[in-house]
Structures are given as structure tokens and as C-alpha cells.
Write a protein that holds these residues in place. Sequence first.
Motif, PDB file in Angstrom:
ATOM      1  N   ILE A 112       0.768  -1.250  -0.020  1.00 61.21           N
ATOM      2  CA  ILE A 112       0.140  -0.003  -0.016  1.00 61.21           C
ATOM      3  C   ILE A 112       0.936   1.296   0.009  1.00 61.21           C
ATOM      4  CG2 ILE A 112      -1.542   1.355   1.279  1.00 61.21           C
ATOM      5  CD1 ILE A 112      -2.856  -1.378   2.272  1.00 61.21           C
ATOM      6  N   ILE A 113       2.007   1.173   0.947  1.00 56.29           N
ATOM      7  CA  ILE A 113       2.945   2.378   0.879  1.00 56.29           C
ATOM      8  C   ILE A 113       3.323   2.738  -0.518  1.00 56.29           C
ATOM      9  CG2 ILE A 113       4.991   3.267   2.046  1.00 56.29           C
ATOM     10  CD1 ILE A 113       3.818   1.946   4.768  1.00 56.29           C
ATOM     11  N   LEU A 114       4.233   1.480  -1.076  1.00 56.20           N
ATOM     12  CA  LEU A 114       4.731   1.540  -2.138  1.00 56.20           C
ATOM     13  C   LEU A 114       3.914   2.126  -3.297  1.00 56.20           C
ATOM     14  CD1 LEU A 114       7.307  -1.426  -1.963  1.00 56.20           C
ATOM     15  CD2 LEU A 114       7.784   0.883  -2.185  1.00 56.20           C
ATOM     16  N   SER A 115       2.608   1.596  -3.516  1.00 55.20           N
ATOM     17  CA  SER A 115       1.854   1.914  -4.608  1.00 55.20           C
ATOM     18  C   SER A 115       1.454   3.428  -4.299  1.00 55.20           C
ATOM     19  CB  SER A 115       0.439   1.160  -4.459  1.00 55.20           C
ATOM     20  OG  SER A 115      -0.299   1.371  -3.439  1.00 55.20           O
ATOM     21  N   ILE A 116       1.288   3.841  -3.117  1.00 56.09           N
ATOM     22  CA  ILE A 116       0.814   5.242  -2.938  1.00 56.09           C
ATOM     23  C   ILE A 116       2.324   6.164  -3.314  1.00 56.09           C
ATOM     24  CG2 ILE A 116       0.731   7.313  -1.215  1.00 56.09           C
ATOM     25  CD1 ILE A 116      -1.223   5.148   0.424  1.00 56.09           C
ATOM     26  N   LEU A 117       3.335   5.680  -2.979  1.00 60.32           N
ATOM     27  CA  LEU A 117       4.676   6.601  -3.641  1.00 60.32           C
ATOM     28  C   LEU A 117       4.947   6.151  -4.915  1.00 60.32           C
ATOM     29  CD1 LEU A 117       7.141   5.273  -0.588  1.00 60.32           C
ATOM     30  CD2 LEU A 117       6.052   7.658  -0.874  1.00 60.32           C
ATOM     31  N   LEU A 118       4.836   5.104  -5.736  1.00 57.73           N
ATOM     32  CA  LEU A 118       5.205   4.921  -6.951  1.00 57.73           C
ATOM     33  C   LEU A 118       4.152   5.286  -7.901  1.00 57.73           C
ATOM     34  CD1 LEU A 118       6.900   1.572  -6.675  1.00 57.73           C
ATOM     35  CD2 LEU A 118       8.075   3.868  -6.900  1.00 57.73           C
ATOM     36  N   ASN A 119       2.950   5.650  -7.450  1.00 52.76           N
ATOM     37  CA  ASN A 119       1.661   5.865  -8.434  1.00 52.76           C
ATOM     38  C   ASN A 119       1.897   7.404  -8.869  1.00 52.76           C
ATOM     39  OD1 ASN A 119      -0.254   4.343  -9.222  1.00 52.76           O
ATOM     40  ND2 ASN A 119      -1.283   4.570  -7.338  1.00 52.76           N
ATOM     41  N   ALA A 120       3.109   8.113  -8.110  1.00 52.82           N
ATOM     42  CA  ALA A 120       3.282   9.438  -8.621  1.00 52.82           C
ATOM     43  C   ALA A 120       4.095   9.374  -9.997  1.00 52.82           C
ATOM     44  CB  ALA A 120       4.288  10.161  -7.631  1.00 52.82           C
ATOM     45  N   PHE A 121       4.969   8.251 -10.184  1.00 58.63           N
ATOM     46  CA  PHE A 121       5.881   8.081 -11.320  1.00 58.63           C
ATOM     47  C   PHE A 121       5.188   6.882 -12.145  1.00 58.63           C
ATOM     48  CE2 PHE A 121       7.966   9.234  -7.407  1.00 58.63           C
ATOM     49  CZ  PHE A 121       8.577  10.519  -7.884  1.00 58.63           C
ATOM     50  N   VAL A 122       4.625   5.931 -11.638  1.00 55.72           N
ATOM     51  CA  VAL A 122       4.303   4.873 -12.578  1.00 55.72           C
ATOM     52  C   VAL A 122       2.665   4.465 -12.217  1.00 55.72           C
ATOM     53  CG1 VAL A 122       4.604   2.446 -13.227  1.00 55.72           C
ATOM     54  CG2 VAL A 122       6.674   3.829 -12.606  1.00 55.72           C
ATOM     55  N   TYR A 123       2.070   4.180 -13.222  1.00 62.58           N
ATOM     56  CA  TYR A 123       0.535   3.947 -13.162  1.00 62.58           C
ATOM     57  C   TYR A 123       0.600   2.363 -12.700  1.00 62.58           C
ATOM     58  CZ  TYR A 123      -4.150   2.537 -14.097  1.00 62.58           C
ATOM     59  OH  TYR A 123      -5.405   1.842 -13.777  1.00 62.58           O
ATOM     60  N   ILE A 124      -0.071   2.257 -11.497  1.00 67.29           N
ATOM     61  CA  ILE A 124      -0.112   0.950 -10.969  1.00 67.29           C
ATOM     62  C   ILE A 124      -1.641   0.567 -10.807  1.00 67.29           C
ATOM     63  CG2 ILE A 124       0.221  -0.753  -9.314  1.00 67.29           C
ATOM     64  CD1 ILE A 124       2.589   1.314  -8.418  1.00 67.29           C
ATOM     65  N   PRO A 125      -2.259  -0.204 -11.630  1.00 64.99           N
ATOM     66  CA  PRO A 125      -3.689  -0.683 -11.574  1.00 64.99           C
ATOM     67  C   PRO A 125      -3.860  -1.631 -10.457  1.00 64.99           C
ATOM     68  CG  PRO A 125      -2.695  -2.013 -13.448  1.00 64.99           C
ATOM     69  CD  PRO A 125      -1.643  -0.944 -12.931  1.00 64.99           C
ATOM     70  N   ILE A 126      -4.832  -1.000  -9.742  1.00 67.47           N
ATOM     71  CA  ILE A 126      -5.204  -1.669  -8.602  1.00 67.47           C
ATOM     72  C   ILE A 126      -6.782  -2.274  -8.490  1.00 67.47           C
ATOM     73  CG2 ILE A 126      -5.407  -1.780  -5.940  1.00 67.47           C
ATOM     74  CD1 ILE A 126      -2.945   0.334  -5.969  1.00 67.47           C
ATOM     75  N   ASN A 127      -7.070  -3.643  -8.537  1.00 68.36           N
ATOM     76  CA  ASN A 127      -8.425  -3.923  -8.481  1.00 68.36           C
ATOM     77  C   ASN A 127      -8.399  -5.139  -7.619  1.00 68.36           C
ATOM     78  OD1 ASN A 127      -7.514  -6.095 -10.314  1.00 68.36           O
ATOM     79  ND2 ASN A 127      -7.944  -4.884 -11.958  1.00 68.36           N
ATOM     80  N   LEU A 128      -9.681  -5.867  -7.496  1.00 66.18           N
ATOM     81  CA  LEU A 128      -9.779  -6.915  -6.734  1.00 66.18           C
ATOM     82  C   LEU A 128      -8.749  -8.064  -7.224  1.00 66.18           C
ATOM     83  CD1 LEU A 128     -10.927  -8.117  -4.381  1.00 66.18           C
ATOM     84  CD2 LEU A 128     -12.925  -9.182  -5.727  1.00 66.18           C
ATOM     85  N   ILE A 129      -8.709  -8.420  -8.534  1.00 65.60           N
ATOM     86  CA  ILE A 129      -7.949  -9.416  -9.115  1.00 65.60           C
ATOM     87  C   ILE A 129      -6.603  -9.273  -8.952  1.00 65.60           C
ATOM     88  CG2 ILE A 129      -6.957 -10.455 -11.358  1.00 65.60           C
ATOM     89  CD1 ILE A 129     -10.065  -9.882 -12.422  1.00 65.60           C
ATOM     90  N   SER A 130      -5.850  -7.961  -8.907  1.00 63.05           N
ATOM     91  CA  SER A 130      -4.586  -7.814  -8.749  1.00 63.05           C
ATOM     92  C   SER A 130      -4.152  -7.869  -7.165  1.00 63.05           C
ATOM     93  CB  SER A 130      -4.243  -6.294  -8.968  1.00 63.05           C
ATOM     94  OG  SER A 130      -4.941  -5.405  -8.349  1.00 63.05           O
TER      95      SER A 130
END
Length: 163
Positions: A112-130
Motif C-alpha cells: 500500500i505504501i509503495l503503491s502510493i509512493l510509486l503512483n506519482a511516477f508509474v501507473y499501477i492498476p489496483i483492483n480485486l484481481i490484482s
Amino acid sequence: MSRRVAYGGILLAINIILLLLTNIIPINTLFFMGLASLPISIVIMEFGPSTGIGFYIGSVILGYLVMTSKAQWLLYACTFGVYGIIKYAIERDRPIFIEMILKLLFANIVMIILSILLNAFVYIPINLISILTFQVIFIVYDYMYTSFIDYYNTKIKKIIKNL
């Protein structure tokens, strides 16, 4: 003392070579980071957790210098690199059910922390399957990590002791 330094140096060199391979072979980045996380478990088993923490710090510093993608470096430093220490701390006379909950809790908080930090630079799709896929992959990774530790203790350690 000299054995500790030499053995730790060899393991750190292996660790850094695996991290360098993330630059050369970008398709298998997570695989190489997973392999690079294994030497820390050897250091912890052979020399204790305090030496393992020192090894982790060394691998993170050297990893920063050799990895071209700082996003991948951040992923290694916050997940794969530190996992051996976290695993050692969690697997201390607890029921396996509690251990797995604590490990999954660690993995999910870090993601969760990494996705918040990295979303500023790289799109990370987050859904139930992922999210569910991540849980399964993490459990497989933990199982393989444990299998490596068992293999090291039963096979590799004997060979190294005879050298």
C-alpha cells in the motif's frame, strides 16, 4: 572473524550481481529481486540477526548504486531486501496461522505504501484481481523462501562446512 567477513562478502557480491541482472534482463526483474533476497537469510542463519541487518543495509546501499531504476531499488529495499529479517522476526515460536497473518500484514502494508509512493511516477492498476493475485504470489514466494532455507540447512551448509 575473517570467515564471517569473507563469507558475508561473497554473499553480498552474489546479491549485487543478482540486482545488476535486473538492469540487464528487465523481463525477470521480480525473479532476480526474489533471488537477491535469499543471501540475507544465510547471513542471519550463520551469523545472527544483527549481522543480517548490517548485510541488508550494505545490500541496499550498493543496490542503490548499481540499479538503474530507482523505483525497482525502492521495491527491493522495502520488500525483498528486508524480508529475510522480517521473516526471522515473525517466525519465533508462533502458530503457523499467526505467522502467515503477520507476514501477509507486512506485505500488504508495504505494498500500500509503495503503491502510493510509486503512483506519482508509474501507473499501477489496483483492483480485486490484482490484490488477490498479489496474496497468492506472496504466499508462493514465502513458501519458496522457506524451502530455500530448509535446503540450505540440510544440503548446502554441509558442503560449505567441508570446504
